[in-house]
Design a protein around this motif. Structure first.
Motif, PDB file in Angstrom:
ATOM      1  N   ASP A 191    -133.156 -33.887 -92.539  1.00 29.82           N
ATOM      2  CA  ASP A 191    -132.718 -34.966 -93.437  1.00 29.82           C
ATOM      3  C   ASP A 191    -132.647 -34.485 -94.880  1.00 29.82           C
ATOM      4  O   ASP A 191    -131.718 -34.801 -95.621  1.00 29.82           O
ATOM      5  N   LYS A 192    -133.691 -33.713 -95.262  1.00 31.93           N
ATOM      6  CA  LYS A 192    -133.766 -33.214 -96.636  1.00 31.93           C
ATOM      7  C   LYS A 192    -132.577 -32.288 -96.917  1.00 31.93           C
ATOM      8  O   LYS A 192    -131.927 -32.396 -97.953  1.00 31.93           O
ATOM      9  N   GLN A 193    -132.341 -31.425 -95.925  1.00 32.61           N
ATOM     10  CA  GLN A 193    -131.225 -30.484 -96.039  1.00 32.61           C
ATOM     11  C   GLN A 193    -129.908 -31.242 -96.162  1.00 32.61           C
ATOM     12  O   GLN A 193    -129.070 -30.915 -96.999  1.00 32.61           O
ATOM     13  N   ASN A 194    -129.742 -32.285 -95.338  1.00 28.30           N
ATOM     14  CA  ASN A 194    -128.506 -33.075 -95.378  1.00 28.30           C
ATOM     15  C   ASN A 194    -128.347 -33.808 -96.705  1.00 28.30           C
ATOM     16  O   ASN A 194    -127.238 -33.917 -97.222  1.00 28.30           O
ATOM     17  N   ALA A 195    -129.481 -34.314 -97.236  1.00 30.58           N
ATOM     18  CA  ALA A 195    -129.421 -35.029 -98.513  1.00 30.58           C
ATOM     19  C   ALA A 195    -128.941 -34.070 -99.600  1.00 30.58           C
ATOM     20  O   ALA A 195    -128.112 -34.436-100.439  1.00 30.58           O
ATOM     21  N   THR A 196    -129.455 -32.834 -99.570  1.00 28.18           N
ATOM     22  CA  THR A 196    -129.026 -31.837-100.554  1.00 28.18           C
ATOM     23  C   THR A 196    -127.545 -31.551-100.388  1.00 28.18           C
ATOM     24  O   THR A 196    -126.797 -31.486-101.371  1.00 28.18           O
ATOM     25  N   GLN A 197    -127.124 -31.425 -99.110  1.00 28.14           N
ATOM     26  CA  GLN A 197    -125.712 -31.167 -98.846  1.00 28.14           C
ATOM     27  C   GLN A 197    -124.838 -32.283 -99.396  1.00 28.14           C
ATOM     28  O   GLN A 197    -123.816 -32.032-100.030  1.00 28.14           O
ATOM     29  N   ARG A 198    -125.299 -33.524 -99.165  1.00 28.16           N
ATOM     30  CA  ARG A 198    -124.514 -34.670 -99.641  1.00 28.16           C
ATOM     31  C   ARG A 198    -124.382 -34.628-101.160  1.00 28.16           C
ATOM     32  O   ARG A 198    -123.341 -34.902-101.717  1.00 28.16           O
ATOM     33  N   LYS A 199    -125.491 -34.237-101.822  1.00 30.09           N
ATOM     34  CA  LYS A 199    -125.495 -34.169-103.276  1.00 30.09           C
ATOM     35  C   LYS A 199    -124.534 -33.088-103.756  1.00 30.09           C
ATOM     36  O   LYS A 199    -123.793 -33.271-104.707  1.00 30.09           O
ATOM     37  N   ASN A 200    -124.573 -31.946-103.020  1.00 28.66           N
ATOM     38  CA  ASN A 200    -123.723 -30.822-103.410  1.00 28.66           C
ATOM     39  C   ASN A 200    -122.249 -31.084-103.197  1.00 28.66           C
ATOM     40  O   ASN A 200    -121.407 -30.352-103.693  1.00 28.66           O
ATOM     41  N   ARG A 201    -121.947 -32.103-102.390  1.00 24.60           N
ATOM     42  CA  ARG A 201    -120.537 -32.397-102.154  1.00 24.60           C
ATOM     43  C   ARG A 201    -119.897 -32.973-103.409  1.00 24.60           C
ATOM     44  O   ARG A 201    -118.721 -33.281-103.431  1.00 24.60           O
ATOM     45  N   GLY A 202    -120.716 -33.162-104.423  1.00 28.95           N
ATOM     46  CA  GLY A 202    -120.181 -33.651-105.684  1.00 28.95           C
ATOM     47  C   GLY A 202    -120.089 -35.156-105.698  1.00 28.95           C
ATOM     48  O   GLY A 202    -120.668 -35.833-104.856  1.00 28.95           O
ATOM     49  N   GLU A 203    -119.355 -35.640-106.671  1.00 30.58           N
ATOM     50  CA  GLU A 203    -119.353 -37.077-106.909  1.00 30.58           C
ATOM     51  C   GLU A 203    -118.079 -37.737-106.422  1.00 30.58           C
ATOM     52  O   GLU A 203    -117.674 -38.752-106.954  1.00 30.58           O
ATOM     53  N   LEU A 204    -117.456 -37.144-105.430  1.00 29.67           N
ATOM     54  CA  LEU A 204    -116.246 -37.783-104.905  1.00 29.67           C
ATOM     55  C   LEU A 204    -116.617 -39.120-104.278  1.00 29.67           C
ATOM     56  O   LEU A 204    -117.729 -39.301-103.788  1.00 29.67           O
ATOM     57  N   ILE A 205    -115.683 -40.048-104.280  1.00 28.28           N
ATOM     58  CA  ILE A 205    -115.903 -41.352-103.653  1.00 28.28           C
ATOM     59  C   ILE A 205    -116.093 -41.129-102.151  1.00 28.28           C
ATOM     60  O   ILE A 205    -115.386 -40.340-101.530  1.00 28.28           O
ATOM     61  N   ARG A 206    -117.078 -41.814-101.591  1.00 30.01           N
ATOM     62  CA  ARG A 206    -117.364 -41.611-100.170  1.00 30.01           C
ATOM     63  C   ARG A 206    -117.007 -42.834 -99.344  1.00 30.01           C
ATOM     64  O   ARG A 206    -117.428 -43.945 -99.641  1.00 30.01           O
ATOM     65  N   VAL A 207    -116.218 -42.586 -98.328  1.00 27.20           N
ATOM     66  CA  VAL A 207    -115.762 -43.667 -97.447  1.00 27.20           C
ATOM     67  C   VAL A 207    -116.324 -43.395 -96.054  1.00 27.20           C
ATOM     68  O   VAL A 207    -116.271 -42.264 -95.578  1.00 27.20           O
ATOM     69  N   ALA A 208    -116.898 -44.408 -95.426  1.00 28.24           N
ATOM     70  CA  ALA A 208    -117.457 -44.195 -94.079  1.00 28.24           C
ATOM     71  C   ALA A 208    -116.780 -45.112 -93.068  1.00 28.24           C
ATOM     72  O   ALA A 208    -116.583 -46.308 -93.322  1.00 28.24           O
ATOM     73  N   LEU A 209    -116.421 -44.522 -91.934  1.00 28.87           N
ATOM     74  CA  LEU A 209    -115.870 -45.319 -90.833  1.00 28.87           C
ATOM     75  C   LEU A 209    -117.032 -45.858 -90.012  1.00 28.87           C
ATOM     76  O   LEU A 209    -117.914 -45.091 -89.597  1.00 28.87           O
ATOM     77  N   VAL A 210    -117.053 -47.143 -89.786  1.00 32.22           N
ATOM     78  CA  VAL A 210    -118.084 -47.713 -88.912  1.00 32.22           C
ATOM     79  C   VAL A 210    -117.390 -48.568 -87.855  1.00 32.22           C
ATOM     80  O   VAL A 210    -116.227 -48.947 -88.012  1.00 32.22           O
ATOM     81  N   GLY A 211    -118.104 -48.881 -86.789  1.00 29.68           N
ATOM     82  CA  GLY A 211    -117.510 -49.738 -85.771  1.00 29.68           C
ATOM     83  C   GLY A 211    -118.210 -49.593 -84.441  1.00 29.68           C
ATOM     84  O   GLY A 211    -119.007 -48.680 -84.243  1.00 29.68           O
ATOM     85  N   TYR A 212    -117.877 -50.490 -83.562  1.00 34.67           N
ATOM     86  CA  TYR A 212    -118.428 -50.462 -82.212  1.00 34.67           C
ATOM     87  C   TYR A 212    -117.954 -49.193 -81.517  1.00 34.67           C
ATOM     88  O   TYR A 212    -116.954 -48.588 -81.938  1.00 34.67           O
ATOM     89  N   THR A 213    -118.634 -48.788 -80.481  1.00 36.17           N
ATOM     90  CA  THR A 213    -118.236 -47.553 -79.820  1.00 36.17           C
ATOM     91  C   THR A 213    -116.851 -47.679 -79.158  1.00 36.17           C
ATOM     92  O   THR A 213    -116.486 -48.751 -78.671  1.00 36.17           O
ATOM     93  N   ASN A 214    -116.083 -46.597 -79.224  1.00 37.89           N
ATOM     94  CA  ASN A 214    -114.775 -46.503 -78.555  1.00 37.89           C
ATOM     95  C   ASN A 214    -113.646 -47.345 -79.183  1.00 37.89           C
ATOM     96  O   ASN A 214    -112.667 -47.651 -78.519  1.00 37.89           O
ATOM     97  N   VAL A 215    -113.807 -47.699 -80.455  1.00 35.12           N
ATOM     98  CA  VAL A 215    -112.775 -48.546 -81.081  1.00 35.12           C
ATOM     99  C   VAL A 215    -111.624 -47.744 -81.684  1.00 35.12           C
ATOM    100  O   VAL A 215    -110.577 -48.295 -82.009  1.00 35.12           O
TER     101      VAL A 215
END
Ligand SMILES: Nc1nc2c(ncn2[C@@H]2O[C@H](COP(=O)(O)OP(=O)(O)OP(=O)(O)O)[C@@H](O)[C@H]2O)c(=O)[nH]1
Length: 397
Positions: A191-215
């Protein structure tokens, strides 16, 4: 003398399954049917074949055996006559229910949680997903240990693994608790490693796809990013969060795909997959994808919103994408006067727009219908955020 060869079928035999569910008064027949269809899809995804379904209407599941004694006898008779490999229950069984049922039916018994864990285990690819699944499996196993110890002892090399004065069960409990602690540590580090990675991705706007499975989340991610993401008509094809950089008309942003949501998700699984949902929690914009061709899509929307609420992500700017309009079937309902009412796609669209102010797009990712409208809406929202974040440098990459 000519030799005679006998052909031997070496293809692995597909396991057969009986499904069992209890219908309680708090759910409608339609929802009960929907749960069963979903369970059958899960069974297929796991590689088995459903041969028979047993349901029983009860005020609540029987404490000792989930279904009543008579129903259990019926199931046993059928399983014996047809030589069915396993019986799968549509709810998580308590450890004692599992033991009692196993004693009665003398077959492999699984429940919904088991089945989902099994599918998750097969699909996990990254260290994070594998660790999360293993943790959930051990947490599921721990209270059900009595019948499992021989297996664990064998895994650990048997004799000689026991601590001073411990019984085998105690030894296994200790092994499991140690392993659980170890996996939790490992997850924390990931998790810590991923958090650092997310931070390093810079400040671009982040969009996440969510939804029920198989949609169709992965299909949409592919369409937008032209990435080659794994797409399959199976539940939970995506277990690991996939992040892609997408550029629409010079505007760059990050787009992530996450694990699909499902109702009655095993509690431990929700817990251990919480960190996968960090991507959603930290996103600036959500794209909530809905499969409008599914008869229970409105129920799916509710289930997804509940999970979003759990992780405090329900208030984020959201675009609702009603996907698979190519396969939409007009819903027919009988009203209180016994009259049939048909909801067309246009009818649903109108009533949705009247009740919801956030943007909604009706499209087909497969047929590429209304994709431009979707891109434009996404562009508009992301560019507004991007410009607010970088007022002096709109084209920052
Ligand atoms: N008819 C139709 N099918 C579609 C459409 N979009 C996606 N599909 C199909 O729906 C199935 C699931 O698509 P995915 O993109 O893997 O769905 P997902 O939401 O990422 O699935 P999970 O990773 O399991 O949560 C596949 O068989 C796709 O081909 C569409 O617009 N119309």
């Amino acid at each position: 003398m000519a030799k005679r060869f006998k052909l031997i079928d070496t293809a692995p035999k597909q396991e057969t399954a009986i499904l069992v569910s209890v219908v309680t008064p708090d759910i409608t027949d339609q929802i009960a049917q929907d749960y069963l269809t979903e369970l059958e899809f899960l069974v297929r995804t796991a590689g088995a074949q459903t041969v028979k379904v047993f349901t029983q209407k009860l005020p609540k599941p029987e404490h000792a055996t989930f279904v009543g004694k008579g129903k259990l006898d019926e199931i046993r008779e059928y399983a014996e006559a047809e030589e069915v490999d396993m019986i799968i229950f549509d709810d998580e069984l308590t450890p004692s229910q599992l033991r009692n049922i196993e004693r009665e039916l003398k077959r492999k018994i699984l429940d919904r949680s088991n089945l989902i864990l099994d599918i998750f285990a097969k699909h996990a690819k990254t260290a994070q997903a594998k660790t999360q699944v293993e943790l959930a499996q051990l947490q599921y196993l721990y209270p059900r240990l009595t019948r499992m110890w021989t297996h664990l002892e064998r895994q650990r090399g048997g004799i000689g693994m026991r601590g001073p004065g411990e019984t085998q069960i105690e030894t296994d409990r200790r092994i499991i608790l140690d392993k659980i602690a170890l996996l939790k540590e490992k997850l924390k580090a990931i998790d810590k490693q991923n958090a650092t990675q997310r931070k390093n991705r810079g400040e671009l706007i982040r969009v996440a796809l969510v939804g029920y499975t198989n949609v169709g989340k992965s299909t949409i991610l592919n369409m937008l990013s032209k990435a080659d993401v794994y797409i399959e008509n199976k539940l939970f094809a995506t277990l690991d969060t996939t992040v892609r950089k997408v550029v629409i008309d010079n505007l760059p942003f990050l787009l992530s795909d996450t694990v699909g949501f499902i109702r009655k998700l095993p509690h431990h699984l929700v817990e251990s997959f919480k960190s996968t949902l960090d991507e959603v929690r930290e996103a600036d914009v959500l794209i909530h994808v809905v499969d409008i061709s599914h008869p229970s899509f409105e129920d799916h929307i509710r289930a997804v919103n509940e999970t979003l609420k759990d992780i405090n992500a329900l208030d984020k700017p959201t675009i609702t994408v009603f996907n698979k309009i190519d396969a939409y079937k007009p819903a027919v309902e009988v009203d209180d006067n016994g009259e049939e009412r048909t909801t067309t796609l246009e009818g649903f669209q109108k009533s949705w727009m009247a009740k919801n102010s956030s943007p909604a797009i009706f499209l087909s990712a497969t047929n590429k219908t209304n994709i431009d409208e979707f891109r434009d809406t996404l562009y508009e929202i992301v560019s507004k955020m991007h410009n607010a974040r970088y007022p002096y440098n709109n084209l920052l990459y």
